[in-house]
Design a protein around this motif. Sequence first.
Motif, PDB file in Angstrom:
ATOM      1  N   GLU A  70       6.298   0.851   1.833  1.00 49.89           N
ATOM      2  CA  GLU A  70       7.337   0.027   1.184  1.00 49.89           C
ATOM      3  C   GLU A  70       8.364  -0.444   2.199  1.00 49.89           C
ATOM      4  OE1 GLU A  70       8.600   2.470  -2.084  1.00 49.89           O
ATOM      5  OE2 GLU A  70       7.155   1.535  -3.457  1.00 49.89           O
TER       6      GLU A  70
ATOM      7  N   TYR B 170      -0.232  -1.726  -7.505  1.00 57.57           N
ATOM      8  CA  TYR B 170       0.814  -0.885  -8.097  1.00 57.57           C
ATOM      9  C   TYR B 170       1.250   0.229  -7.176  1.00 57.57           C
ATOM     10  CZ  TYR B 170      -0.654  -3.437 -12.162  1.00 57.57           C
ATOM     11  OH  TYR B 170      -0.965  -4.450 -13.011  1.00 57.57           O
ATOM     12  N   THR B 171       0.352   0.649  -6.281  1.00 55.48           N
ATOM     13  CA  THR B 171       0.717   1.802  -5.462  1.00 55.48           C
ATOM     14  C   THR B 171       1.377   1.413  -4.144  1.00 55.48           C
ATOM     15  OG1 THR B 171      -1.597   1.851  -4.803  1.00 55.48           O
ATOM     16  CG2 THR B 171      -0.913   3.477  -6.404  1.00 55.48           C
ATOM     17  N   HIS B 172       1.299   0.135  -3.761  1.00 58.24           N
ATOM     18  CA  HIS B 172       1.970  -0.341  -2.540  1.00 58.24           C
ATOM     19  C   HIS B 172       1.595   0.471  -1.313  1.00 58.24           C
ATOM     20  CE1 HIS B 172       4.608  -2.595  -5.170  1.00 58.24           C
ATOM     21  NE2 HIS B 172       4.952  -1.485  -5.768  1.00 58.24           N
TER      22      HIS B 172
ATOM     23  N   SER C 244      -4.407  -0.546  -4.570  1.00 62.74           N
ATOM     24  CA  SER C 244      -3.969  -1.214  -5.797  1.00 62.74           C
ATOM     25  C   SER C 244      -2.575  -1.819  -5.617  1.00 62.74           C
ATOM     26  CB  SER C 244      -3.997  -0.218  -6.956  1.00 62.74           C
ATOM     27  OG  SER C 244      -2.734  -0.113  -7.518  1.00 62.74           O
TER      28      SER C 244
ATOM     29  N   ASP D  47      -7.227   3.253  -5.569  1.00 62.47           N
ATOM     30  CA  ASP D  47      -5.850   3.785  -5.567  1.00 62.47           C
ATOM     31  C   ASP D  47      -5.105   3.348  -4.308  1.00 62.47           C
ATOM     32  OD1 ASP D  47      -6.330   5.085  -7.897  1.00 62.47           O
ATOM     33  OD2 ASP D  47      -6.424   7.102  -7.033  1.00 62.47           O
TER      34      ASP D  47
ATOM     35  N   ARG E 138       3.701   6.022   0.559  1.00 61.34           N
ATOM     36  CA  ARG E 138       4.348   4.973  -0.240  1.00 61.34           C
ATOM     37  C   ARG E 138       5.663   4.511   0.396  1.00 61.34           C
ATOM     38  NH1 ARG E 138       3.967   7.181  -4.868  1.00 61.34           N
ATOM     39  NH2 ARG E 138       1.866   6.366  -5.089  1.00 61.34           N
TER      40      ARG E 138
END
Length: 548
Positions: free
Chosen positions: A241, A271-273, A269, A266, A237
């Motif tokens: 990011e 949301y998980t970047h 997604s 997962d 992550r």
Amino acid sequence: MASWYDRAIIYQIYPKSFQDSNGDGIGDLNGIRQRIPYLQALGINAVWLNPVFVSPQVDNGYDVANYYAIDERMGTMEDMEALIRDMHAAGIHVIMDFVLNHTSDQHPWFQDAVRNKASIYRDYYIFAGENGKKPNNWGSFFGGSVWAPDPSGSGQSYFHLFDKRMPDLNWANPEVRLAMGDVAEFWLGKGIDGLRLDAFIHIAKADLQQSFPSNSDEPIVAEPFFANLPMVQEWLRPFAERIKADYPQAFLLGEAASASVNLAVDYTSAYTHLMDSVITFRYFTTDETGLDARLPKQYQPVPLDWREFRKTQVVWQQTLAAQPTLYWGNHDMARLATRVAHSETEARSLAMLMYLERGIPIIYYGEELGMQNLQFNAVSEFKDASVDDFVQKAMAAGKTKAAALKMVSDTHKLPARGPMLWDDSKHGGFTSGTPWLTGQLPAVASVAQQQNDKHSMLHFYQQLIAIKQQPVFQDGAFRLLNLGESTYVYTRTTAMESALVAINLTGAEVEVKLPAGEYTQLLSAGEYEQVSDKLVLKPHAGVVFQRY
Ligand code: NOJ
Ligand code: CA
């Protein structure tokens, strides 16, 4: 924000085999540069290059000894910069392979870690055990144990998931995570557009003291202990990011070989970047009913299990919110025309089937010519000990050596990496020297021949790629219609338009009932007849319709 890669059509180049520019028999960056007009005419808008970093080439570049320099056999940093510049000028994005799970044992980090037990690089790798005793029974993907003795003679072992000359990095160490982030940023700073994250699902390992339950003393490939563990996501992550903060348009394409579709969700997604898309190896379940029990199954050619294929495709199409990747071949598997498609019509139909689904096509170089695997005439050409074992067992079971070598040539990954066939000169215009890979390419028309033939496979791929660019094939919802065994029929639909793709998966004629509508052909392979809602497809034929 819309991203270029939502509309990517990727062409995978194995740099060693695409075009040699200096006669040493090894493809190189300047060779690729010379062929940009070809790529442009094909219509693709991105290339993925297999690794070109400094490497002892134990695993053809997946063993990196210096991430910040180009292997001299491939060219120089200036050549790479020129390649990026010229690709961009031609409207083609550049994706580099990024090997983050392991390095070469020749990498200075590993060399220092071995030379000096107090080195800060000792903790860049995974050293464990004592007195020469292996910490556990886990097996490597390339055979044998994941553990090899520390060359310094400390009595410890180091961990390698692939070849023993490819030690795994210790991603539990934050310095490793930062260092690999720096490498990624360096190349994005050079202007590349994306990274294909090699074997990323393996960066986290379970408790090393836990052996895998097994009745045998042999090492066992213990995937639950080194694939898709939760820390993979935790560690990637911040890496992802950081990249997206600095390079919002960078495409992160993860190689998630064994990940289930839910894990792929997962990984991709919003949301998980983590990744923008993943490459799964789960598309191609094979039908193993015809296996010969006397031989290892690894090199026995087996057909696809079409029932499983259909289910897997639909599940990935429907489940992933991100774009799935769509491919039939890569450098790790036998070529489409060797492994699955046994006629040109079938190869064309399967290309339509796959690439017009929802997602990002990745076309393996040479596939657009119908290239097959090379045929090797000697065990030594495979450079792989497991081939020797197979050929001996096959001969003991009564096969001729030639038959055994054909089986391996048709299934092994190395013969899928043969030189691109450009023209009819010696070595197909790939090199003026001796190609790095030996072996015979089964007869197929060269680029030069196919360019002059409007009915060629190459022209077919150009048309297919052009069609893929239409909005209905970029944005349309996917729905599989006919659930029968012999065909694969789906629609792509937007608010404005609808298209239908129908493929006959069998060698017999089949009839398909079309939903009501007016149909106009966009592309076809083989022969078919259509009268109102009745479509008859000849063996392995396929057709793409615009539907009104
Ligand atoms: C996956 C690559 O595609 C394969 O060719 C390589 O051997 C392994 N990762 C190790 O890097
Ligand atoms: Ca060369």
